[in-house]
Design a protein around this motif. Structure first.
Motif, short mmCIF file in Angstrom:
data_model
loop_
_atom_site.label_atom_id
_atom_site.label_comp_id
_atom_site.label_asym_id
_atom_site.label_seq_id
_atom_site.Cartn_x
_atom_site.Cartn_y
_atom_site.Cartn_z
N GLU A 95 -0.14 -5.97 -0.42
CA GLU A 95 -0.24 -4.50 -0.46
C GLU A 95 -1.65 -4.03 -0.80
N LEU A 98 -3.78 -4.51 2.33
CA LEU A 98 -3.46 -3.50 3.34
C LEU A 98 -4.07 -2.15 2.94
N ARG A 102 -6.77 0.22 5.06
CA ARG A 102 -6.53 1.64 5.35
C ARG A 102 -7.65 2.52 4.79
N ASP A 108 -3.21 1.23 12.32
CA ASP A 108 -2.11 0.31 12.63
C ASP A 108 -2.15 -0.91 11.71
N ASP A 110 -1.07 -3.51 9.11
CA ASP A 110 0.22 -4.04 8.67
C ASP A 110 0.09 -5.53 8.41
N CYS A 111 1.11 -6.05 7.75
CA CYS A 111 1.27 -7.49 7.62
C CYS A 111 2.18 -7.89 8.78
N TYR A 112 1.62 -8.53 9.78
CA TYR A 112 2.35 -8.84 11.01
C TYR A 112 3.18 -10.12 10.89
N LEU A 121 -2.71 -10.34 8.31
CA LEU A 121 -2.98 -8.92 8.13
C LEU A 121 -3.87 -8.47 9.29
N GLY A 123 -5.65 -5.01 11.43
CA GLY A 123 -6.02 -3.61 11.52
C GLY A 123 -6.88 -3.38 12.73
#
Length: 132
Positions: A95, A98, A102, A108, A110-112, A121, A123
């Motif tokens: 978190e 991430l 941001r 976009d 996210d943890c994919y 991770l 972006g």
């Protein structure tokens, strides 16, 4: 069309990334979890600056577990003794990482993918920079 390619395997990331061009993608794999938090975050910002608009940053990284039990489970899962530790690890939770992406204006984010202490991770740099 050819893209510049740069291999950072020999670097320690102690210093700012050199400005050698712009890239459509930056991929990192288990490369920065030994850095202090401020340097790891600033490195993400340097990657953002080097990406072309619409470029992607993919970071497969060793991350902090949310609990000691899951931390031990990770080491068991990779076949290490329960009491093993790498003192050079400076793990950051998903978190927080991430949030850094941001804050740096990646989209976009996210943890994919995640398995215990391994996480992908991702972006994207906005295709068009917004007027500030």
């Amino acid at each position: 069309m050819t893209s510049p390619r740069w291999d950072l395997r020999a670097t320690t990331f102690k210093f700012r990334l050199p400005d050698i061009g712009r890239f459509d993608a930056a991929v990192s794999c288990f490369a920065v979890h030994h850095l202090d938090d401020p340097r790891e975050r600033s490195l993400c910002g340097e990657v953002f600056e080097l990406l072309e608009p619409g470029g992607v940053f993919a970071n497969l990284e060793h991350v902090a577990s949310p609990s000691e039990r899951l931390h031990r489970r990770f080491y068991q899962g990779i076949g290490y003794p329960d009491d093993w530790e790498d003192s050079s690890n400076k793990l950051v939770d998903v978190e927080t990482q991430l949030h850094w992406l941001r804050e740096l204006s990646f989209e976009d984010v996210d943890c994919y993918w995640k398995w215990l202490e391994m996480a992908l991770l991702i972006g994207l740099k906005p295709a068009e920079q917004r007027a500030g």
